[in-house]
Design a protein around this motif. Structure first.
Motif, PDB file in Angstrom:
ATOM      1  N   ILE A  42       0.872  -1.169   0.000  1.00 10.94           N
ATOM      2  CA  ILE A  42       0.000   0.000   0.000  1.00 10.94           C
ATOM      3  C   ILE A  42       0.909   1.219   0.000  1.00 10.94           C
ATOM      4  N   MET A  43       0.871   1.984  -1.084  1.00 11.14           N
ATOM      5  CA  MET A  43       1.780   3.106  -1.255  1.00 11.14           C
ATOM      6  C   MET A  43       1.226   4.410  -0.700  1.00 11.14           C
ATOM      7  N   SER A  44      -0.106   4.508  -0.654  1.00  7.02           N
ATOM      8  CA  SER A  44      -0.727   5.765  -0.256  1.00  7.02           C
ATOM      9  C   SER A  44      -2.098   5.498   0.337  1.00  7.02           C
ATOM     10  N   LEU A  45      -2.465   6.308   1.334  1.00  7.88           N
ATOM     11  CA  LEU A  45      -3.818   6.304   1.886  1.00  7.88           C
ATOM     12  C   LEU A  45      -4.173   7.759   2.160  1.00  7.88           C
ATOM     13  N   LYS A  46      -5.174   8.255   1.419  1.00  8.47           N
ATOM     14  CA  LYS A  46      -5.520   9.668   1.516  1.00  8.47           C
ATOM     15  C   LYS A  46      -6.976   9.871   1.907  1.00  8.47           C
ATOM     16  N   TYR A  47      -7.187  10.911   2.700  1.00  8.66           N
ATOM     17  CA  TYR A  47      -8.528  11.449   2.926  1.00  8.66           C
ATOM     18  C   TYR A  47      -8.615  12.709   2.076  1.00  8.66           C
ATOM     19  N   GLU A 201      -3.431   9.005  15.076  1.00  5.68           N
ATOM     20  CA  GLU A 201      -4.038  10.315  14.821  1.00  5.68           C
ATOM     21  C   GLU A 201      -2.945  11.336  14.542  1.00  5.68           C
ATOM     22  N   ASN A 202      -3.104  12.065  13.437  1.00  2.25           N
ATOM     23  CA  ASN A 202      -2.116  13.069  13.077  1.00  2.25           C
ATOM     24  C   ASN A 202      -2.735  14.065  12.098  1.00  2.25           C
ATOM     25  N   ASN A 203      -2.457  15.324  12.314  1.00  3.67           N
ATOM     26  CA  ASN A 203      -2.831  16.364  11.356  1.00  3.67           C
ATOM     27  C   ASN A 203      -4.329  16.354  11.027  1.00  3.67           C
ATOM     28  N   GLY A 204      -5.141  16.108  12.055  1.00  6.39           N
ATOM     29  CA  GLY A 204      -6.587  16.175  11.878  1.00  6.39           C
ATOM     30  C   GLY A 204      -7.247  14.936  11.324  1.00  6.39           C
ATOM     31  N   LEU A 205      -6.478  13.851  11.132  1.00  7.32           N
ATOM     32  CA  LEU A 205      -7.022  12.595  10.624  1.00  7.32           C
ATOM     33  C   LEU A 205      -6.754  11.460  11.612  1.00  7.32           C
ATOM     34  N   LEU A 254      -3.957 -19.768   5.637  1.00  6.76           N
ATOM     35  CA  LEU A 254      -4.421 -18.997   6.787  1.00  6.76           C
ATOM     36  C   LEU A 254      -4.953 -17.682   6.257  1.00  6.76           C
ATOM     37  N   ASP A 255      -6.168 -17.308   6.641  1.00  4.92           N
ATOM     38  CA  ASP A 255      -6.767 -16.036   6.209  1.00  4.92           C
ATOM     39  C   ASP A 255      -6.927 -15.118   7.416  1.00  4.92           C
ATOM     40  N   TRP A 256      -6.556 -13.850   7.234  1.00  6.64           N
ATOM     41  CA  TRP A 256      -6.595 -12.872   8.335  1.00  6.64           C
ATOM     42  C   TRP A 256      -7.035 -11.534   7.776  1.00  6.64           C
ATOM     43  N   THR A 257      -8.050 -10.936   8.386  1.00  4.93           N
ATOM     44  CA  THR A 257      -8.652  -9.720   7.854  1.00  4.93           C
ATOM     45  C   THR A 257      -8.389  -8.515   8.745  1.00  4.93           C
ATOM     46  N   VAL A 258      -8.027  -7.401   8.098  1.00  2.19           N
ATOM     47  CA  VAL A 258      -7.850  -6.117   8.784  1.00  2.19           C
ATOM     48  C   VAL A 258      -8.756  -5.101   8.098  1.00  2.19           C
ATOM     49  N   ARG A 259      -9.543  -4.386   8.888  1.00  4.92           N
ATOM     50  CA  ARG A 259     -10.433  -3.352   8.366  1.00  4.92           C
ATOM     51  C   ARG A 259      -9.817  -1.988   8.665  1.00  4.92           C
ATOM     52  N   TRP A 260      -9.643  -1.189   7.611  1.00  3.38           N
ATOM     53  CA  TRP A 260      -9.029   0.132   7.719  1.00  3.38           C
ATOM     54  C   TRP A 260     -10.106   1.214   7.641  1.00  3.38           C
ATOM     55  N   TYR A 261     -10.026   2.191   8.556  1.00  2.00           N
ATOM     56  CA  TYR A 261     -10.914   3.337   8.550  1.00  2.00           C
ATOM     57  C   TYR A 261     -10.067   4.607   8.631  1.00  2.00           C
ATOM     58  N   LEU A 262     -10.292   5.538   7.734  1.00  5.09           N
ATOM     59  CA  LEU A 262      -9.611   6.832   7.789  1.00  5.09           C
ATOM     60  C   LEU A 262     -10.672   7.914   7.844  1.00  5.09           C
ATOM     61  N   THR A 263     -10.691   8.654   8.952  1.00  2.99           N
ATOM     62  CA  THR A 263     -11.725   9.649   9.188  1.00  2.99           C
ATOM     63  C   THR A 263     -11.119  10.946   9.711  1.00  2.99           C
ATOM     64  N   LYS A 264     -11.904  11.992   9.713  1.00  2.00           N
ATOM     65  CA  LYS A 264     -11.481  13.234  10.345  1.00  2.00           C
ATOM     66  C   LYS A 264     -11.508  13.052  11.863  1.00  2.00           C
ATOM     67  N   ALA A 265     -10.538  13.660  12.531  1.00  2.00           N
ATOM     68  CA  ALA A 265     -10.518  13.618  14.000  1.00  2.00           C
ATOM     69  C   ALA A 265     -11.691  14.425  14.544  1.00  2.00           C
ATOM     70  N   LYS A 266     -12.273  13.952  15.629  1.00  2.00           N
ATOM     71  CA  LYS A 266     -13.414  14.669  16.235  1.00  2.00           C
ATOM     72  C   LYS A 266     -12.922  15.720  17.218  1.00  2.00           C
TER      73      LYS A 266
END
Length: 266
Positions: A42-47, A201-205, A254-266
């Motif tokens: 994974i090279m990039s993850l953007k909001y 958490e960093n820079n509002g995300l 073997l199967d293993w799942t990770v769920r990613w969430y990227l949101t604005k900080a509250k």
């Protein structure tokens, strides 16, 4: 002038080729970019246009990758077929499925299945370790995400249970262990038994990952459900999670799942 034009054209072609290598997933305002020709990393993850993953190009300092655990089985550097090799891509029913070559050293093949859950706002990654060795093996899955050395890392665990003790200034807050990024002249790494989630958490995300919660005896020997590595100086941090140490018969996976969430900080 002709030479300048030619160099510019070559640069544009190389840039276009690099872009063509990548694949994207989108969910809401979030875009994940994966490069199947570089270990399906994974090279990039953007909001929107704001990046959360470290973008340095020094080796082993950027992107999000996957390894097998325990590390003592391969030591260092990362296994090339798993970490940097070319993965074949299949697009099926909204899934990006990337499959690597068999590791010459470990005899494992890695498959990464990327999809989105629009209702939940998640990018869902299922990692598979396939035993191609012809003999029974024990292994655990391990996700490593590099982020800038800034912000706060949180997970649910008693601060006093983090080991080795005293390497990083974790503080207890509302039942969580929280670490605010700092700088030191040496590399540091800690381990913890968490509760199936990890956030940065960093820079509002806020990047939050959710995965199967492990009991203290489920990780691979010498490993842990949650790990945090801080590189020397103010360079980058790795937020890491691992799945259960599992016995695999020949040909089984073997199967293993990770769920990613990227949101604005509250």
């Amino acid at each position: 002038m002709k030479k300048t034009i030619l160099l510019s054209a070559v640069a544009m072609l190389l840039s276009s080729a690099a872009m063509a290598q990548t694949k994207e997933l989108k969910v809401g305002d979030v875009t994940m970019t994966i490069n199947p020709e570089k270990g399906a990393k994974i090279m990039s993850l953007k909001y929107q246009d704001q990046e959360v993953i470290n973008q340095s190009r020094w080796p082993e300092s950027f992107g999000s990758t996957f390894w097998t655990s325990p590390q003592k089985e391969w030591n260092w550097p990362p296994v090339p077929e798993i970490d940097k090799g070319v993965y074949q891509v299949e697009e099926k029913d909204g899934h990006l499925i990337m499959t690597g070559e068999v590791s010459e050293k470990l005899k494992y093949r890695i498959r990464k299945d990327f999809s989105t859950d629009e209702k939940d706002g998640a990018i869902v990654i299922t990692y598979s370790i396939i035993n191609e060795s012809g003999e029974e093996r024990k292994v655990a899955p391990w996700e490593i995400t590099r982020v800038p050395n800034a912000g706060v890392i949180s997970f649910e665990a008693p601060v006093e249970s983090i080991w080795p003790a005293g390497l990083m200034a974790f503080k207890a807050k509302n039942g969580m262990a929280c670490y605010e990024a700092d700088e030191a002249p040496q590399n540091r790494k800690v381990n913890a038994d968490g509760k199936g989630w990890l956030s940065y958490e960093n820079n509002g995300l806020v990047l939050t990952k959710k995965f199967a919660d492990l009991t203290p005896d489920e990780p691979a020997p010498g490993e842990a459900e949650i790990q945090v590595y801080v590189n020397r100086g103010k360079t980058y941090i790795e937020i890491e999670s691992q799945g259960a140490y599992t016995t695999l018969a020949p040909g089984k996976s073997l199967d293993w799942t990770v769920r990613w969430y990227l949101t604005k900080a509250k």
